[in-house]
Design a protein around this motif. Structure first.
Motif, PDB file in Angstrom:
ATOM      1  N   ARG A  57      18.608  38.173  91.910  1.00 29.17           N
ATOM      2  CA  ARG A  57      18.206  37.421  93.106  1.00 29.17           C
ATOM      3  C   ARG A  57      18.546  35.952  92.893  1.00 29.17           C
ATOM      4  O   ARG A  57      18.895  35.537  91.783  1.00 29.17           O
ATOM      5  N   VAL A  58      18.368  35.173  93.940  1.00 35.06           N
ATOM      6  CA  VAL A  58      18.641  33.747  93.843  1.00 35.06           C
ATOM      7  C   VAL A  58      17.709  33.013  94.800  1.00 35.06           C
ATOM      8  O   VAL A  58      17.227  33.589  95.791  1.00 35.06           O
ATOM      9  N   SER A  59      17.455  31.745  94.535  1.00 35.83           N
ATOM     10  CA  SER A  59      16.502  30.984  95.340  1.00 35.83           C
ATOM     11  C   SER A  59      16.840  29.496  95.276  1.00 35.83           C
ATOM     12  O   SER A  59      17.762  29.073  94.574  1.00 35.83           O
ATOM     13  N   ASP A  60      16.095  28.709  96.052  1.00 37.76           N
ATOM     14  CA  ASP A  60      16.010  27.255  95.918  1.00 37.76           C
ATOM     15  C   ASP A  60      17.348  26.519  95.941  1.00 37.76           C
ATOM     16  O   ASP A  60      17.667  25.755  95.014  1.00 37.76           O
ATOM     17  N   PRO A  61      18.175  26.682  96.985  1.00 32.76           N
ATOM     18  CA  PRO A  61      19.429  25.922  97.035  1.00 32.76           C
ATOM     19  C   PRO A  61      19.191  24.444  97.322  1.00 32.76           C
ATOM     20  O   PRO A  61      18.266  24.072  98.044  1.00 32.76           O
ATOM     21  N   SER A  62      20.039  23.611  96.757  1.00 26.91           N
ATOM     22  CA  SER A  62      20.005  22.163  96.974  1.00 26.91           C
ATOM     23  C   SER A  62      21.436  21.655  96.989  1.00 26.91           C
ATOM     24  O   SER A  62      22.270  22.110  96.208  1.00 26.91           O
ATOM     25  N   VAL A  63      21.730  20.687  97.865  1.00 31.03           N
ATOM     26  CA  VAL A  63      23.103  20.248  98.127  1.00 31.03           C
ATOM     27  C   VAL A  63      23.283  18.779  97.745  1.00 31.03           C
ATOM     28  O   VAL A  63      22.394  17.950  97.991  1.00 31.03           O
ATOM     29  N   ALA A  64      24.439  18.455  97.160  1.00 30.17           N
ATOM     30  CA  ALA A  64      24.797  17.065  96.861  1.00 30.17           C
ATOM     31  C   ALA A  64      26.308  16.911  96.970  1.00 30.17           C
ATOM     32  O   ALA A  64      27.053  17.897  96.958  1.00 30.17           O
ATOM     33  N   PHE A  65      26.756  15.664  97.043  1.00 28.46           N
ATOM     34  CA  PHE A  65      28.185  15.357  96.979  1.00 28.46           C
ATOM     35  C   PHE A  65      28.407  14.345  95.872  1.00 28.46           C
ATOM     36  O   PHE A  65      27.690  13.340  95.774  1.00 28.46           O
ATOM     37  N   ASP A  66      29.399  14.621  95.031  1.00 26.74           N
ATOM     38  CA  ASP A  66      29.792  13.728  93.947  1.00 26.74           C
ATOM     39  C   ASP A  66      31.026  12.958  94.410  1.00 26.74           C
ATOM     40  O   ASP A  66      32.150  13.454  94.342  1.00 26.74           O
ATOM     41  N   TRP A 124      16.819  20.960  91.799  1.00 25.53           N
ATOM     42  CA  TRP A 124      17.198  20.020  92.864  1.00 25.53           C
ATOM     43  C   TRP A 124      18.275  19.090  92.321  1.00 25.53           C
ATOM     44  O   TRP A 124      18.130  18.532  91.237  1.00 25.53           O
ATOM     45  N   VAL A 125      19.357  18.900  93.086  1.00 23.90           N
ATOM     46  CA  VAL A 125      20.522  18.169  92.608  1.00 23.90           C
ATOM     47  C   VAL A 125      20.724  16.878  93.399  1.00 23.90           C
ATOM     48  O   VAL A 125      20.450  16.810  94.596  1.00 23.90           O
ATOM     49  N   ALA A 126      21.190  15.836  92.706  1.00 29.59           N
ATOM     50  CA  ALA A 126      21.588  14.573  93.332  1.00 29.59           C
ATOM     51  C   ALA A 126      22.677  13.959  92.473  1.00 29.59           C
ATOM     52  O   ALA A 126      22.732  14.171  91.261  1.00 29.59           O
ATOM     53  N   CYS A 127      23.548  13.167  93.099  1.00 27.65           N
ATOM     54  CA  CYS A 127      24.657  12.517  92.392  1.00 27.65           C
ATOM     55  C   CYS A 127      24.619  11.010  92.609  1.00 27.65           C
ATOM     56  O   CYS A 127      24.137  10.526  93.642  1.00 27.65           O
ATOM     57  N   ASP A 128      25.136  10.285  91.630  1.00 26.94           N
ATOM     58  CA  ASP A 128      25.228   8.831  91.691  1.00 26.94           C
ATOM     59  C   ASP A 128      26.533   8.460  92.389  1.00 26.94           C
ATOM     60  O   ASP A 128      27.613   8.603  91.813  1.00 26.94           O
ATOM     61  N   ASN A 129      26.433   7.985  93.628  1.00 25.23           N
ATOM     62  CA  ASN A 129      27.601   7.591  94.413  1.00 25.23           C
ATOM     63  C   ASN A 129      27.670   6.089  94.619  1.00 25.23           C
ATOM     64  O   ASN A 129      28.429   5.602  95.468  1.00 25.23           O
ATOM     65  N   ARG A 175      28.362   5.819  88.160  1.00 29.32           N
ATOM     66  CA  ARG A 175      28.946   6.488  89.325  1.00 29.32           C
ATOM     67  C   ARG A 175      29.680   7.757  88.875  1.00 29.32           C
ATOM     68  O   ARG A 175      30.416   7.754  87.881  1.00 29.32           O
ATOM     69  N   GLY A 176      29.468   8.842  89.604  1.00 32.75           N
ATOM     70  CA  GLY A 176      30.074  10.118  89.251  1.00 32.75           C
ATOM     71  C   GLY A 176      29.214  10.979  88.347  1.00 32.75           C
ATOM     72  O   GLY A 176      29.636  12.073  87.966  1.00 32.75           O
ATOM     73  N   ARG A 177      28.024  10.519  88.009  1.00 32.70           N
ATOM     74  CA  ARG A 177      27.106  11.337  87.212  1.00 32.70           C
ATOM     75  C   ARG A 177      26.149  12.063  88.162  1.00 32.70           C
ATOM     76  O   ARG A 177      25.633  11.465  89.110  1.00 32.70           O
ATOM     77  N   CYS A 178      25.920  13.333  87.918  1.00 36.09           N
ATOM     78  CA  CYS A 178      25.034  14.142  88.752  1.00 36.09           C
ATOM     79  C   CYS A 178      23.857  14.654  87.927  1.00 36.09           C
ATOM     80  O   CYS A 178      23.975  14.840  86.712  1.00 36.09           O
TER      81      CYS A 178
END
Length: 466
Positions: A100-109, A160-165, A172-175
């Motif tokens: 199974r899978v759960s808890d999607p989170s979206v980011a852009f690098d 939960w994901v986030a990137c340094d833009n 910058r470019g680190r997630c």
């Protein structure tokens, strides 16, 4: 292997006929397995960059945790049209290895030009447990690679994901992917990547809790609000690109009103950051209603993440408000910061499973949260028994999400339920057709209706969000 899994929609899908606010469907359950609750979606997250918005949500929820897969929807024209599909390589209901899978989170690098969707892979052998945190990568938000293992081992929960833009950030470019190990008393850990999500290193923190949401300030500092095991909203931060993490500091103790109708609704935080680096966090809290009779959405702000300001009441129109999704225009700041907030609401807080009527609402601010527009109902009412069941109650997911086009409209994503039909549920993810304007309003009432009440005590068992 790279797999194309989307079908391009040339125009928005039809808005629901009964809506005063026109809605566009951006997700439905494409899985046909008989073991999950067919026709269900839950817990969308979104992110906007350039002219692209990407959403991801669970599809085919299981009663005891997780889903059959992760569905996505991507707009390359800021919400005008959408491409939809499912992520490859996650579960056995596609071509993946996990149950199974759960808890999607979206980011852009932006440093590497890649979209990332973080998800939580689950095993169901001997009970449902978090087996791994996975990262799916895409250069266009439509064609997705096989997932990469970000963290493995323990009983993991809520990634939960986030990137340094940040254009001027030394990192910058680190997630960053924040998650907790439920099997180790909810110890919170952080994985970081400097190569567009191809490889990850995991660092421990001293924090324990659930639902950590990393946000990255323009100078590269990372701030992570979360719900602590002690019933407080707290935060910790890193100023060296995730190599080390500070001890946590309190944001506020949560004053809890248990959401009625058997609905699963923990007071998990939703966090965002503006162009000046001010961090905003919202959650649901009952302190501003007489005797904690119902929850409002409340907000606190921090200039650096080192300390937090007073708790501000955002909603004040009666009833019960919960599961907020906050969006901030990342090119606005301070007294002109543009905030957008979607949330669920019961018009009557003291309802029962048979009488509760669930609605979706929206409000916005043009002055950094000092005042808010009159609320707009986006959809409703819905019966609670139209929703997927879970071990913790009926669920629309632990989160919803709102993304803001800089200088433009807000796009919330949320689950909508209709009456089950043909033996299947009918719960789908929607957004507002064309987005919503961000407007101002009168300052909220700062006077509370009664002395601050303590509300219900936090659960004695550490919670999960699977």
């Amino acid at each position: 292997m790279t797999v194309v899994t989307a079908m391009l929609l040339l125009a928005p899908s039809p808005a629901l006929a009964e809506e005063a606010v026109p809605l566009t469907e951006i997700g439905s359950d494409a899985y046909a397995n008989a073991t999950s609750q067919h026709g269900t979606q839950a817990g969308p997250d979104t992110y906007q960059w350039g002219s692209t918005i990407v959403t991801a949500q669970q599809a085919g929820r299981f009663h005891d945790g997780g889903a059959s897969g992760i569905a996505f929807a991507t707009s390359a024209d800021n919400g005008a049209t959408w491409a939809k599909g499912v992520l490859p390589g996650l579960t056995g209901f596609g071509d993946g290895a996990y149950a199974r899978v759960s808890d999607p989170s979206v980011a852009f690098d932006a440093g590497h030009g890649v979209w990332l969707i973080s998800s939580l892979a689950l095993t169901d052998v001997g009970g449902v447990a978090g087996a791994a945190v996975l990262t799916s990568r895409s250069t266009d938000g439509v064609t997705w690679d096989e997932p990469i293992a970000t963290a493995v081992g323990g009983d993991l929960d809520k990634s939960w994901v986030a990137c340094d833009n940040g254009a001027e950030s030394p990192y910058r470019g680190r997630c960053y992917v924040v998650f907790d190990d439920h099997g180790a008393a909810n110890a919170i850990k952080v994985a970081r990547s400097s190569d567009g999500g191809l490889t990850w290193a995991v660092t421990g923190t001293s924090a324990t809790g659930l639902g950590g949401q990393p946000v990255v300030r323009p100078n590269g500092a990372v701030v992570v609000p979360y719900l602590g095991d002690d019933g407080e909203i707290r935060s910790f931060r890193s100023r060296d690109g995730g190599a080390s993490w500070s001890g946590s500091v309190p944001v506020s103790r949560v004053q809890r009103h248990t959401v009625a109708g058997g609905l699963r609704a923990a007071p998990l935080p939703s966090a965002e950051v503006d162009a000046a680096g001010t961090v905003y966090v919202v959650w649901h809290d009952c302190r501003f209603q007489i005797g904690c009779a119902g929850n409002d959405i409340v907000l606190s702000r921090s200039a650096t993440g080192a300390s937090w300001g007073d708790v501000i009441r955002v909603t004040g129109d009666g009833g019960d408000h919960f599961i907020p999704g906050l969006g901030v225009d990342r090119e606005s700041a301070g007294g002109r910061a543009r905030l957008a907030l979607a949330y669920y609401r019961y018009p009557e807080a003291a309802c029962t499973a048979a009488t509760c009527r669930l609605t979706v609402a929206y409000t916005s601010s043009t002055n950094g949260g000092a005042s808010w527009s009159a609320p707009t109902e986006l959809h409703g009412p819905m019966s609670v028994d139209w929703l997927a069941g879970s071990a913790q109650g009926r669920t629309v997911g632990d989160y919803i999400s709102t993304s803001v086009v800089p200088g433009g409209s807000a796009f919330p994503a949320f689950a909508i339920a209709r009456a089950p039909r043909g033996g299947a549920y009918d719960v789908r993810t929607h957004t507002v057709t064309g987005g919503l304007p961000i407007l101002g309003g009168d300052p909220p009432s700062i006077a509370i209706e009664a002395a601050i009440a303590t509300g219900d005590p936090p659960p004695t068992t550490p919670p999960t969000a699977r």
